[in-house]
Design a protein around this motif. Structure first.
Motif, PDB file in Angstrom:
ATOM      1  N   GLU A   1       0.809  -1.428   0.872  1.00 41.84           N
ATOM      2  CA  GLU A   1       0.036   0.177  -0.113  1.00 41.84           C
ATOM      3  C   GLU A   1       0.929   1.063  -0.193  1.00 41.84           C
ATOM      4  O   GLU A   1       1.782   1.512   0.245  1.00 41.84           O
ATOM      5  N   ALA A   2       0.332   2.511   0.176  1.00 40.70           N
ATOM      6  CA  ALA A   2       0.846   4.073  -0.579  1.00 40.70           C
ATOM      7  C   ALA A   2       0.195   4.818  -0.039  1.00 40.70           C
ATOM      8  O   ALA A   2      -1.586   4.682   0.078  1.00 40.70           O
TER       9      ALA A   2
ATOM     10  N   SER B   1      -8.142 -11.175  10.118  1.00 40.22           N
ATOM     11  CA  SER B   1      -7.151 -10.636  10.729  1.00 40.22           C
ATOM     12  C   SER B   1      -5.737  -9.927   9.665  1.00 40.22           C
ATOM     13  O   SER B   1      -6.364 -10.206   9.048  1.00 40.22           O
ATOM     14  N   VAL B   2      -4.996  -8.728  10.219  1.00 42.26           N
ATOM     15  CA  VAL B   2      -4.606  -8.411   9.923  1.00 42.26           C
ATOM     16  C   VAL B   2      -3.000  -7.855  10.608  1.00 42.26           C
ATOM     17  O   VAL B   2      -2.332  -7.493  11.474  1.00 42.26           O
ATOM     18  N   PHE B   3      -1.594  -8.125  10.233  1.00 44.11           N
ATOM     19  CA  PHE B   3      -0.628  -7.677   9.843  1.00 44.11           C
ATOM     20  C   PHE B   3      -0.095  -6.723   8.588  1.00 44.11           C
ATOM     21  O   PHE B   3      -0.472  -7.548   7.432  1.00 44.11           O
ATOM     22  N   ALA B   4       0.624  -5.284   9.366  1.00 41.08           N
ATOM     23  CA  ALA B   4       1.160  -4.504   8.818  1.00 41.08           C
ATOM     24  C   ALA B   4       2.451  -3.755   9.066  1.00 41.08           C
ATOM     25  O   ALA B   4       2.318  -3.624  10.057  1.00 41.08           O
ATOM     26  N   LEU B   5       3.242  -3.628   7.814  1.00 36.04           N
ATOM     27  CA  LEU B   5       4.309  -2.695   8.368  1.00 36.04           C
ATOM     28  C   LEU B   5       4.565  -1.718   7.446  1.00 36.04           C
ATOM     29  O   LEU B   5       4.951  -1.604   5.867  1.00 36.04           O
ATOM     30  N   GLY B   6       5.249  -0.658   7.696  1.00 35.59           N
ATOM     31  CA  GLY B   6       6.128   0.835   6.879  1.00 35.59           C
ATOM     32  C   GLY B   6       6.706   1.630   7.080  1.00 35.59           C
ATOM     33  O   GLY B   6       6.448   1.579   7.914  1.00 35.59           O
ATOM     34  N   LEU B   7       6.524   2.356   6.090  1.00 36.34           N
ATOM     35  CA  LEU B   7       7.003   3.687   6.680  1.00 36.34           C
ATOM     36  C   LEU B   7       6.682   5.033   6.396  1.00 36.34           C
ATOM     37  O   LEU B   7       6.970   5.584   5.301  1.00 36.34           O
ATOM     38  N   TRP B   8       6.411   5.960   7.095  1.00 37.48           N
ATOM     39  CA  TRP B   8       6.005   7.356   7.162  1.00 37.48           C
ATOM     40  C   TRP B   8       7.380   8.515   6.806  1.00 37.48           C
ATOM     41  O   TRP B   8       8.862   7.774   7.225  1.00 37.48           O
TER      42      TRP B   8
ATOM     43  N   SER C   1      -1.626  26.616   6.511  1.00 32.80           N
ATOM     44  CA  SER C   1       0.221  26.658   5.378  1.00 32.80           C
ATOM     45  C   SER C   1      -1.225  25.214   4.797  1.00 32.80           C
ATOM     46  O   SER C   1      -2.029  24.832   5.424  1.00 32.80           O
ATOM     47  N   ARG C   2      -0.592  24.483   3.925  1.00 35.93           N
ATOM     48  CA  ARG C   2      -1.221  23.688   3.219  1.00 35.93           C
ATOM     49  C   ARG C   2      -0.326  22.983   2.201  1.00 35.93           C
ATOM     50  O   ARG C   2       0.752  23.584   1.510  1.00 35.93           O
ATOM     51  N   GLY C   3      -0.365  21.887   1.343  1.00 36.62           N
ATOM     52  CA  GLY C   3       0.281  21.105   0.395  1.00 36.62           C
ATOM     53  C   GLY C   3       0.574  19.731   0.951  1.00 36.62           C
ATOM     54  O   GLY C   3      -0.459  19.015   1.606  1.00 36.62           O
ATOM     55  N   LEU C   4       1.363  19.402   0.164  1.00 34.30           N
ATOM     56  CA  LEU C   4       1.747  17.952   0.152  1.00 34.30           C
ATOM     57  C   LEU C   4       2.336  17.295   1.530  1.00 34.30           C
ATOM     58  O   LEU C   4       3.366  17.944   2.071  1.00 34.30           O
ATOM     59  N   GLY C   5       1.122  16.722   2.112  1.00 38.02           N
ATOM     60  CA  GLY C   5       1.579  15.701   3.914  1.00 38.02           C
ATOM     61  C   GLY C   5       2.963  15.051   3.284  1.00 38.02           C
ATOM     62  O   GLY C   5       3.812  14.610   2.422  1.00 38.02           O
ATOM     63  N   ASP C   6       3.311  14.275   4.676  1.00 38.63           N
ATOM     64  CA  ASP C   6       4.323  13.195   4.664  1.00 38.63           C
ATOM     65  C   ASP C   6       3.175  11.845   3.982  1.00 38.63           C
ATOM     66  O   ASP C   6       2.708  11.126   4.300  1.00 38.63           O
ATOM     67  N   VAL C   7       4.712  11.251   2.807  1.00 32.61           N
ATOM     68  CA  VAL C   7       4.444   9.909   2.271  1.00 32.61           C
ATOM     69  C   VAL C   7       4.574   8.186   3.280  1.00 32.61           C
ATOM     70  O   VAL C   7       5.684   8.797   3.890  1.00 32.61           O
ATOM     71  N   PHE C   8       3.232   7.796   3.195  1.00 28.08           N
ATOM     72  CA  PHE C   8       3.701   5.896   3.968  1.00 28.08           C
ATOM     73  C   PHE C   8       3.885   5.171   2.689  1.00 28.08           C
ATOM     74  O   PHE C   8       2.777   5.027   1.711  1.00 28.08           O
ATOM     75  N   LEU C   9       4.242   4.584   2.435  1.00 26.27           N
ATOM     76  CA  LEU C   9       5.036   3.731   1.605  1.00 26.27           C
ATOM     77  C   LEU C   9       5.024   2.236   2.703  1.00 26.27           C
ATOM     78  O   LEU C   9       5.613   1.958   3.514  1.00 26.27           O
ATOM     79  N   GLY C  10       3.885   1.323   2.212  1.00 24.69           N
ATOM     80  CA  GLY C  10       3.879  -0.134   3.590  1.00 24.69           C
ATOM     81  C   GLY C  10       4.722  -1.576   2.154  1.00 24.69           C
ATOM     82  O   GLY C  10       3.071  -1.770   1.582  1.00 24.69           O
ATOM     83  N   PRO C  11       5.662  -1.608   2.233  1.00 25.99           N
ATOM     84  CA  PRO C  11       6.009  -3.502   1.442  1.00 25.99           C
ATOM     85  C   PRO C  11       5.018  -4.168   1.522  1.00 25.99           C
ATOM     86  O   PRO C  11       5.176  -5.330   1.211  1.00 25.99           O
ATOM     87  N   VAL C  12       4.403  -4.354   3.136  1.00 21.74           N
ATOM     88  CA  VAL C  12       3.707  -5.977   4.168  1.00 21.74           C
ATOM     89  C   VAL C  12       2.521  -4.813   4.356  1.00 21.74           C
ATOM     90  O   VAL C  12       2.123  -4.514   5.472  1.00 21.74           O
ATOM     91  N   VAL C  13       1.514  -6.102   3.554  1.00 21.28           N
ATOM     92  CA  VAL C  13       0.075  -6.540   4.145  1.00 21.28           C
ATOM     93  C   VAL C  13      -0.447  -7.551   4.033  1.00 21.28           C
ATOM     94  O   VAL C  13      -0.170  -8.413   2.865  1.00 21.28           O
TER      95      VAL C  13
END
Length: 291
Positions: A93-94, A136-143, A114-126
């Motif tokens: 996910e992203a 049930s769910v387990f997930a891992l990713g990085l902001w 202020s306005r604009g693009l916030g911090d993006v998240f990429l999740g390679p594991v869902v």
């Protein structure tokens, strides 16, 4: 507490609302999930658009009248593949957030937006598991810390630091027809150092829950809520020993438009408690498009 310490604490409380809807958990905004929050959809490609509006009524522990509004459109893209891992459907996910913030902190004489693009998240594991009466769910990713951030601007749309986010949750269906659902979803954020300040924000825990009932035609109604708490203290120069927390309760209504492959979800939350954090009301509209 000495007068200087009180002032520092007040400034800290107000800047906890900085560059996001809440400080206690880090990047993640509680209240974007609710009923069946821990249920991963079947294999396919999905777009989820979360339109969130958060109105701050007060900031606990801060002097003067302080309020603000944060409006965000979080664009989430999910691909659940046909691959299996440990018996679960594997996906990735992203999240790409667009954000507008407007704060008035009379206690420190600040008013700005202020306005604009916030911090993006990429999740390679869902990972999503499905049983006869449970999910049930387990997930891992990085902001990431790509969003615009300034240590002197409380309305910055970026956080100024990266976070690793772990997700774990489950949904149970008490009746065989699955007209009732009870769900809980926990996200834990391990935050990195904020380069401009040298401060490493404490880790945060967010728990969202929902109790839903199918009411016919795919429509669903239920109670939802969240609890968010900073679990460890901030560290670094000037860091204060506060661990903010907040909790909220609300209602959610889901309305499917299956002929268009779309589901709409409406939710409203009232924060019933706040400790050294912002307190207010959150409203959310979610659009889910199935491809």
């Amino acid at each position: 507490m000495r007068k200087a310490s009180k002032l520092a604490f007040a400034v800290s409380c107000m800047t906890m609302a900085m560059s996001g809807i809440a400080h206690a958990g880090g990047h993640y905004v509680p209240g974007v999930e609710g009923i069946q929050a821990a249920s991963v959809p079947p294999p396919g490609k999905y777009y989820l658009g979360y339109l969130v509006n958060y109105n701050i009524d007060k900031i606990d522990g801060a002097p003067g009248q302080n309020d603000g509004t944060v409006t965000a459109l979080a664009n989430r893209f999910v691909w659940i593949t046909n691959q299996k891992f440990l018996g679960a459907d594997y996906g990735l996910e992203a999240i790409v957030p667009l954000q507008s913030t407007s704060f008035t902190f009379n206690g420190i004489g600040y008013s700005g937006s202020s306005r604009g693009l916030g911090d993006v998240f990429l999740g390679p594991v869902v990972l999503g598991w499905h049983g006869s009466n449970w999910d049930s769910v387990f997930a891992l990713g990085l902001w990431f810390d790509n969003g615009d951030f300034s240590a002197t601007n409380p309305s910055s749309v970026g956080k100024g630091y990266k976070s690793t986010m772990w997700t774990l949750g489950g949904t149970v269906y008490p009746d065989s027809a699955k007209t009732w659902s009870i769900s809980a979803l926990a996200r834990y954020e391990q935050n990195g150092k904020q380069d401009q300040t040298g401060i490493t924000p404490g880790d945060g825990l967010s728990i969202e829950w929902g109790i839903g009932k199918q009411i016919g035609g795919g429509k669903q109604l239920g109670l939802v809520g969240y609890y968010q708490k900073q679990t460890t203290k901030d560290s670094g120069p000037g860091a204060l020993p506060v661990k903010p927390s907040k909790s909220a309760i609300g209602v959610q209504f889901d309305y499917p438009l299956m002929e268009h492959g779309v589901i709409l979800k409406f939710a409203g939350y009232h924060e019933v408690s706040s400790n050294s954090d912002a307190k207010g009301n959150l409203f959310r509209v979610t659009l889910i498009k199935v491809f």
